[in-house]
Design a protein around this motif. Structure first.
Motif, PDB file in Angstrom:
ATOM      1  N   HIS A 148       0.604   6.335   2.698  1.00  0.00           N
ATOM      2  CA  HIS A 148      -0.689   6.995   2.597  1.00  0.00           C
ATOM      3  C   HIS A 148      -0.855   8.014   3.718  1.00  0.00           C
ATOM      4  O   HIS A 148      -0.310   7.848   4.802  1.00  0.00           O
ATOM      5  CB  HIS A 148      -1.838   5.981   2.712  1.00  0.00           C
ATOM      6  CG  HIS A 148      -2.122   5.257   1.450  1.00  0.00           C
ATOM      7  ND1 HIS A 148      -1.354   4.221   1.004  1.00  0.00           N
ATOM      8  CD2 HIS A 148      -3.101   5.421   0.537  1.00  0.00           C
ATOM      9  CE1 HIS A 148      -1.850   3.763  -0.131  1.00  0.00           C
ATOM     10  NE2 HIS A 148      -2.920   4.477  -0.436  1.00  0.00           N
ATOM     11  N   ILE A 197       0.824  -1.210   0.000  1.00  0.00           N
ATOM     12  CA  ILE A 197       0.000   0.000   0.000  1.00  0.00           C
ATOM     13  C   ILE A 197       0.855   1.255   0.000  1.00  0.00           C
ATOM     14  O   ILE A 197       0.331   2.351  -0.064  1.00  0.00           O
ATOM     15  CB  ILE A 197      -0.998   0.039   1.184  1.00  0.00           C
ATOM     16  CG1 ILE A 197      -0.275   0.179   2.522  1.00  0.00           C
ATOM     17  CG2 ILE A 197      -1.922  -1.145   1.165  1.00  0.00           C
ATOM     18  CD1 ILE A 197      -1.193   0.498   3.676  1.00  0.00           C
ATOM     19  N   THR A 214      -8.780  -1.202   5.287  1.00  0.00           N
ATOM     20  CA  THR A 214      -9.315  -0.463   4.142  1.00  0.00           C
ATOM     21  C   THR A 214      -8.400  -0.545   2.929  1.00  0.00           C
ATOM     22  O   THR A 214      -8.842  -0.267   1.819  1.00  0.00           O
ATOM     23  CB  THR A 214      -9.546   1.027   4.481  1.00  0.00           C
ATOM     24  OG1 THR A 214      -8.286   1.660   4.729  1.00  0.00           O
ATOM     25  CG2 THR A 214     -10.462   1.191   5.668  1.00  0.00           C
ATOM     26  N   GLN A 215      -7.136  -0.917   3.122  1.00  0.00           N
ATOM     27  CA  GLN A 215      -6.164  -0.826   2.046  1.00  0.00           C
ATOM     28  C   GLN A 215      -5.608  -2.159   1.549  1.00  0.00           C
ATOM     29  O   GLN A 215      -5.176  -2.257   0.419  1.00  0.00           O
ATOM     30  CB  GLN A 215      -4.973   0.041   2.497  1.00  0.00           C
ATOM     31  CG  GLN A 215      -5.362   1.447   2.916  1.00  0.00           C
ATOM     32  CD  GLN A 215      -5.970   2.229   1.773  1.00  0.00           C
ATOM     33  OE1 GLN A 215      -5.379   2.338   0.714  1.00  0.00           O
ATOM     34  NE2 GLN A 215      -7.164   2.757   1.987  1.00  0.00           N
ATOM     35  N   TYR A 273     -14.064   6.104   4.341  1.00  0.00           N
ATOM     36  CA  TYR A 273     -14.420   4.812   4.918  1.00  0.00           C
ATOM     37  C   TYR A 273     -15.042   5.057   6.286  1.00  0.00           C
ATOM     38  O   TYR A 273     -14.590   5.906   7.045  1.00  0.00           O
ATOM     39  CB  TYR A 273     -13.178   3.935   5.116  1.00  0.00           C
ATOM     40  CG  TYR A 273     -12.521   3.509   3.838  1.00  0.00           C
ATOM     41  CD1 TYR A 273     -12.908   2.343   3.195  1.00  0.00           C
ATOM     42  CD2 TYR A 273     -11.499   4.253   3.281  1.00  0.00           C
ATOM     43  CE1 TYR A 273     -12.296   1.941   2.024  1.00  0.00           C
ATOM     44  CE2 TYR A 273     -10.881   3.862   2.112  1.00  0.00           C
ATOM     45  CZ  TYR A 273     -11.281   2.700   1.489  1.00  0.00           C
ATOM     46  OH  TYR A 273     -10.671   2.306   0.334  1.00  0.00           O
ATOM     47  N   LYS A 279     -17.734   2.077   2.356  1.00  0.00           N
ATOM     48  CA  LYS A 279     -16.939   3.035   1.587  1.00  0.00           C
ATOM     49  C   LYS A 279     -17.853   3.909   0.749  1.00  0.00           C
ATOM     50  O   LYS A 279     -18.779   3.436   0.111  1.00  0.00           O
ATOM     51  CB  LYS A 279     -15.953   2.310   0.684  1.00  0.00           C
ATOM     52  CG  LYS A 279     -15.070   3.263  -0.087  1.00  0.00           C
ATOM     53  CD  LYS A 279     -14.077   2.545  -0.965  1.00  0.00           C
ATOM     54  CE  LYS A 279     -13.232   3.568  -1.697  1.00  0.00           C
ATOM     55  NZ  LYS A 279     -12.390   2.988  -2.698  1.00  0.00           N
ATOM     56  N   ILE A 287      -9.108   9.468   3.005  1.00  0.00           N
ATOM     57  CA  ILE A 287      -7.781   9.372   2.392  1.00  0.00           C
ATOM     58  C   ILE A 287      -7.475  10.716   1.768  1.00  0.00           C
ATOM     59  O   ILE A 287      -8.278  11.268   1.010  1.00  0.00           O
ATOM     60  CB  ILE A 287      -7.745   8.258   1.341  1.00  0.00           C
ATOM     61  CG1 ILE A 287      -8.069   6.927   1.999  1.00  0.00           C
ATOM     62  CG2 ILE A 287      -6.402   8.222   0.636  1.00  0.00           C
ATOM     63  CD1 ILE A 287      -8.184   5.778   1.047  1.00  0.00           C
ATOM     64  N   PHE A 347      -3.964   9.964   5.925  1.00  0.00           N
ATOM     65  CA  PHE A 347      -5.370   9.823   6.265  1.00  0.00           C
ATOM     66  C   PHE A 347      -5.766  10.917   7.254  1.00  0.00           C
ATOM     67  O   PHE A 347      -4.945  11.397   8.030  1.00  0.00           O
ATOM     68  CB  PHE A 347      -5.639   8.484   6.969  1.00  0.00           C
ATOM     69  CG  PHE A 347      -5.193   7.279   6.200  1.00  0.00           C
ATOM     70  CD1 PHE A 347      -6.033   6.671   5.294  1.00  0.00           C
ATOM     71  CD2 PHE A 347      -3.935   6.738   6.396  1.00  0.00           C
ATOM     72  CE1 PHE A 347      -5.635   5.541   4.597  1.00  0.00           C
ATOM     73  CE2 PHE A 347      -3.517   5.617   5.705  1.00  0.00           C
ATOM     74  CZ  PHE A 347      -4.374   5.011   4.796  1.00  0.00           C
ATOM     75  N   GLU A 382     -13.859   8.495  -1.251  1.00  0.00           N
ATOM     76  CA  GLU A 382     -12.595   8.322  -0.542  1.00  0.00           C
ATOM     77  C   GLU A 382     -12.762   8.338   0.979  1.00  0.00           C
ATOM     78  O   GLU A 382     -11.830   8.610   1.719  1.00  0.00           O
ATOM     79  CB  GLU A 382     -11.593   9.405  -0.963  1.00  0.00           C
ATOM     80  CG  GLU A 382     -11.127   9.272  -2.410  1.00  0.00           C
ATOM     81  CD  GLU A 382     -10.433   7.950  -2.682  1.00  0.00           C
ATOM     82  OE1 GLU A 382      -9.565   7.544  -1.891  1.00  0.00           O
ATOM     83  OE2 GLU A 382     -10.768   7.306  -3.701  1.00  0.00           O
TER      84      GLU A 382
END
Length: 186
Positions: free
Chosen positions: A55, A52, A126-127, A168, A163, A185, A57, A166
Motif C-alpha cells: 500500500h 494487506i 487501519t488495514q 483515516y 474513517k 490511502i 499512504f 479513504e
C-alpha cells in the motif's frame, strides 16, 4: 595531473561519506510498540501483515504539520515501511521480521522527530482485521461505534481511528510528540 585529480576525488568522497554517516540513525527493537505509561501493543507477524499486500499512504503528522509519503511492502517473512521526502528520496526504512523492528532513518532528509514505530502501528491498525490484533494482544478491547474504532487495554483508551472515505484520522491517547496522524490511502 591525473594523480592530483584522483587524490582530490578521493578526499571529496571521504568527506561526503563521513558527513552523511553522521545523519544515519540505526535502531533495533522488539515488536512491542509502547503507547504510554506501561501500555504497549504487539505487532502481528509479517505473515498476517502480508494479507494487506503493498500500500501507499500519505501520512500527515498534525502536531508537526508535516506530510510524508509512505509505502508499505510486505511478504510472508518481512514487512517494510519506506518513508520518502517530498522530492522522492527515501529517507526512512523500517523493516520488521523475526519479532524485531529495525529502523534506518536518514535524519538529514526526513527532518521529522517522531516514533516511526507508532506510525507503522497506526497504518497497520487501519488495514489489518481486528481478529489478528486479538491473537497477539489478548488483553485489548476494540469497540466500533459508527465510523470510529476505539482500542482499549486494561480499560484505558490507547488510540482511536475514524474513517471517512479513504482518509483515516488516528489519535493516540497520550501526551507525546505524536498524538494525531491523518492517513490518506493513495
Amino acid at each position: 595531473m591525473k594523480q592530483v585529480n584522483f587524490v582530490v576525488f578521493a578526499v571529496i568522497c571521504l568527506l561526503i561519506s563521513s558527513c552523511s554517516s553522521n545523519y544515519v540513525s540505526n535502531q533495533e527493537s522488539s515488536n512491542r510498540i509502547s503507547l504510554g505509561q506501561n501500555e504497549s501493543l504487539s505487532l502481528p507477524p509479517p505473515s498476517s501483515i502480508s494479507k494487506i499486500a503493498n500500500h501507499s499512504f500519505l501520512v500527515t503528522l498534525t502536531t508537526q504539520e508535516k506530510t510524508i509519503p509512505i509505502q508499505i511492502n510486505t511478504d510472508q517473512q518481512t514487512s517494510y515501511m519506506l518513508g520518502f521526502t517530498s522530492w522522492g528520496t527515501r529517507s526512512l526504512t523500517l523493516s520488521y521480521s523475526n519479532n524485531k523492528i529495525f529502523i534506518n532513518d536518514i535524519n538529514a532528509l526526513s527532518n521529522i522527530n517522531t516514533d516511526y514505530k507508532k506510525i507503522f502501528l497506526a497504518l497497520l491498525m487501519t488495514q489489518i482485521n481486528d481478529n489478528e490484533w486479538f491473537k497477539y494482544n489478548p488483553k485489548i478491547n476494540i469497540l466500533t461505534k459508527s465510523h470510529i474504532k476505539y482500542i482499549y487495554k486494561n480499560k484505558k483508551l490507547l488510540l482511536s481511528i475514524s474513517k471517512s472515505k479513504e482518509t483515516y484520522h488516528i489519535k493516540f491517547n497520550q501526551s507525546t510528540e505524536l498524538s494525531d496522524i491523518v492517513v490518506n490511502i493513495i
